[in-house]
Design an enzyme around this catalytic site. Structure first.
Site, mmCIF file in Angstrom:
data_model
loop_
_atom_site.group_PDB
_atom_site.id
_atom_site.type_symbol
_atom_site.label_atom_id
_atom_site.label_comp_id
_atom_site.label_asym_id
_atom_site.label_seq_id
_atom_site.Cartn_x
_atom_site.Cartn_y
_atom_site.Cartn_z
ATOM 1 N N ASP A 1 -3.732 15.407 5.782
ATOM 2 C CA ASP A 1 -2.721 14.352 5.791
ATOM 3 C C ASP A 1 -3.363 13.140 6.455
ATOM 4 O O ASP A 1 -3.482 13.068 7.680
ATOM 5 C CB ASP A 1 -1.475 14.819 6.558
ATOM 6 C CG ASP A 1 -0.424 13.717 6.650
ATOM 7 O OD1 ASP A 1 -0.739 12.558 6.314
ATOM 8 O OD2 ASP A 1 0.712 14.022 7.071
ATOM 9 N N TYR B 1 3.125 15.809 12.130
ATOM 10 C CA TYR B 1 4.268 15.318 11.352
ATOM 11 C C TYR B 1 3.784 14.957 9.959
ATOM 12 O O TYR B 1 2.769 14.273 9.810
ATOM 13 C CB TYR B 1 4.850 14.072 12.040
ATOM 14 C CG TYR B 1 6.016 13.435 11.326
ATOM 15 C CD1 TYR B 1 7.249 14.062 11.252
ATOM 16 C CD2 TYR B 1 5.885 12.172 10.735
ATOM 17 C CE1 TYR B 1 8.324 13.463 10.607
ATOM 18 C CE2 TYR B 1 6.956 11.568 10.086
ATOM 19 C CZ TYR B 1 8.173 12.219 10.024
ATOM 20 O OH TYR B 1 9.239 11.621 9.383
ATOM 21 N N LYS C 1 0.863 4.272 4.722
ATOM 22 C CA LYS C 1 0.567 3.210 5.702
ATOM 23 C C LYS C 1 -0.437 2.174 5.196
ATOM 24 O O LYS C 1 -0.087 1.334 4.383
ATOM 25 C CB LYS C 1 0.154 3.847 7.035
ATOM 26 C CG LYS C 1 1.288 4.767 7.561
ATOM 27 C CD LYS C 1 1.133 5.180 8.972
ATOM 28 C CE LYS C 1 2.144 6.232 9.379
ATOM 29 N NZ LYS C 1 3.308 5.763 10.060
HETATM 30 N N1 PLP Z 1 2.215 11.942 7.604
HETATM 31 C C1 PLP Z 1 1.864 11.354 8.758
HETATM 32 C C2 PLP Z 1 0.601 11.782 9.444
HETATM 33 C C3 PLP Z 1 2.651 10.345 9.315
HETATM 34 O O1 PLP Z 1 2.304 9.784 10.460
HETATM 35 C C4 PLP Z 1 3.824 9.959 8.624
HETATM 36 C C5 PLP Z 1 4.697 8.912 9.176
HETATM 37 O O2 PLP Z 1 4.563 8.456 10.274
HETATM 38 C C6 PLP Z 1 4.144 10.593 7.428
HETATM 39 C C7 PLP Z 1 3.323 11.580 6.946
HETATM 40 C C8 PLP Z 1 5.369 10.183 6.661
HETATM 41 O O3 PLP Z 1 5.177 8.920 6.137
HETATM 42 P P1 PLP Z 1 6.439 7.994 5.759
HETATM 43 O O4 PLP Z 1 7.077 7.605 7.058
HETATM 44 O O5 PLP Z 1 5.822 6.845 5.025
HETATM 45 O O6 PLP Z 1 7.337 8.802 4.904
#
Ligand code: PLP
Length: 429
Positions: free
Chosen positions: A239, A144, A267
């Site tokens: 990511d 994700y 985060k």
């Molecule tokens: N990338 C990863 C690995 C994530 O776990 C998340 C959210 O859980 C995101 C991107 C997206 O982040 P946000 O919820 O701050 O938009």
């Protein structure tokens, strides 16, 4: 009839907020029941609106690595807030956090702050496309990267060259440029690259996938991806929204010793405030506007309150590197405790853990990709979730999410979690 305050608030919320929540997983859809409305938290204890207390294994989905209401972060925010909450002009604290990040994380010459992990990932993809002049990118099934259109694609069967949108509102045109591969399967990636030679700008992946519950890269997988990126001259985007500043100071890049071209963060980097960031090699980052051609912007990007929270968090981690060892020891202690309890139960299970991330799957296969993660028995998961909640342990209310440990967790609390697991498994039927 007396209803709980959480139920009252949930009913009230549903009148004015879609499904009563501002992010879907909070609605307890996978586990059933009414979401808890949280009033406050301190360390690793959450208190709901009915004054029930829970040991928190969500940590706000990752950010709260030091625990809740950390006094240094709270003080830093309080001191800053009287100077106004936003200027929309450059501030010194933005430089301080950028300098600190470039010290802590490998391969980050320059970094730009945004407001969420989604923004970080979508901006990194745009930058990769602008830099390489190519349109397509590869993501992995089950990873994700936020809710921007081009990431909401799951693998089309057979000819998985072209993705299929998995949300209405994402157009086929968008989906066509997102290629999806199987996690931990280098051959699948090599095949996609061969079939789309000269068209792929980047591979983006979670180096440890927390969005399948906690799936670790197989030995050689990340190295193989790096080699494929070099061979086909495309960018590797890690990511690290979950793993950044959590697996190690330098995130997964440092933990696994792999160099990414671009890295996205979120985060932990915001200390609990809405912050994301993306960074990488200077020559790539210089492609960003206004000096470069790739447009990217944000009214509240680099917000001073968010920056002081993130800076204070990162400085604490930078000055106390032993936190990572302590977190890994606590996570191993919990994993071993759960392993003992589950091995004596009637249930099939697998426990994956790394650093301060851990998950229990109700499966009888090793969980290495989305197919195996999807075999998690959702009925058992739901029962386990509620049994644990009734015993004061707040697990993520979805089988596809990793638990996140915070430094504030005590061994006494970990023992409570292990004992609650014994009782929960015995009474789950
Ligand atoms: N990338 C990863 C690995 C994530 O776990 C998340 C959210 O859980 C995101 C991107 C997206 O982040 P946000 O919820 O701050 O938009």
């Amino acid at each position: 009839m007396n209803i709980s305050r959480s139920t009252y608030l949930y009913n009230r919320a549903r009148n004015v907020i879609p499904s009563g929540v501002n992010s879907p997983v909070r609605a307890f859809k996978s586990v059933g029941g009414t979401p808890l409305f949280i009033k406050k938290a301190s360390g690793s204890i959450l208190t709901d609106e009915d004054d029930n207390e829970y040991i928190d294994l969500i940590a706000s989905w990752g950010p709260m690595i030091l625990g809740h209401a950390n006094p240094k972060i709270a003080e830093a925010i309080n001191n800053k807030v009287e100077y106004s909450t936003s200027f929309g002009a450059p501030t010194e604290i933005e430089i301080a956090i950028a300098e600190l990040i470039t010290k802590m994380a490998p391969n980050i010459d320059k970094i730009r702050m945004v407001n969420s992990g989604t923004e970080a990932c979508m901006s990194a993809i745009r930058l990769a496309r602008g830099y390489t002049g190519r349109d397509k990118f590869i993501k992995f099934d089950g990873c994700y990267h936020g809710h921007s259109d081009s990431f909401l694609i799951k693998a089309g069967s057979g000819a998985s060259t072209f993705g299929v949108p998995n949300s209405p509102g994402v157009t086929k045109g968008t989906a066509n440029d997102t290629l999806t591969a199987r996690y931990n399967d280098l051959e699948d990636v090599a095949r996609l690259l061969e079939e789309n030679k000269g068209e792929v700008a980047a591979i983006i992946l979670e180096p440890v996938c927390g969005n399948m519950g906690c799936v670790l890269p197989k030995e050689g997988f990340l190295e193989g991806i790096r080699e494929l990126c070099d061979k086909y001259e495309l960018l590797l985007i890690f990511d690290e929204v979950m793993t950044g500043f959590r697996l190690a100071q330098g995130g997964a890049q440092e933990y696994f010793g792999i160099n990414a071209d671009l890295v996205t963060y979120g985060k932990v980097i915001g200390g609990g405030m809405p912050v994301g960031a993306f960074g990488g090699r200077e020559e790539i980052m210089n492609y960003l506007s206004p000096d470069g051609p790739v447009y990217q912007a944000g009214t509240l990007s680099g917000n001073p309150i968010a920056m002081i929270a993130g800076y204070t968090m990162l400085k604490e981690l930078y000055q106390n590197p032993q936190i990572y060892e302590g977190l890994a020891e606590k996570t191993t202690y919990l994993a071993e405790g759960l392993e003992r309890v589950f091995s004596e139960s009637i249930y099939d299970y697998r426990i994956n853990h790394i650093g301060s991330m851990i998950n229990v799957f109700f499966v009888d296969v090793d969980v290495v990709d989305f197919d195996t993660a999807s075999q998690n028995n959702s009925e058992l998961f739901g029962k386990f979730f509620h049994a644990m909640l009734n015993r004061g342990v707040y697990l993520p209310p979805s089988p596809y999410e990793s638990y996140f440990l915070a430094n504030s967790l005590s061994y006494e609390q970990l023992d409570h979690i292990i004992n609650a697991t014994i009782e929960s498994l015995a009474r789950m039927k």
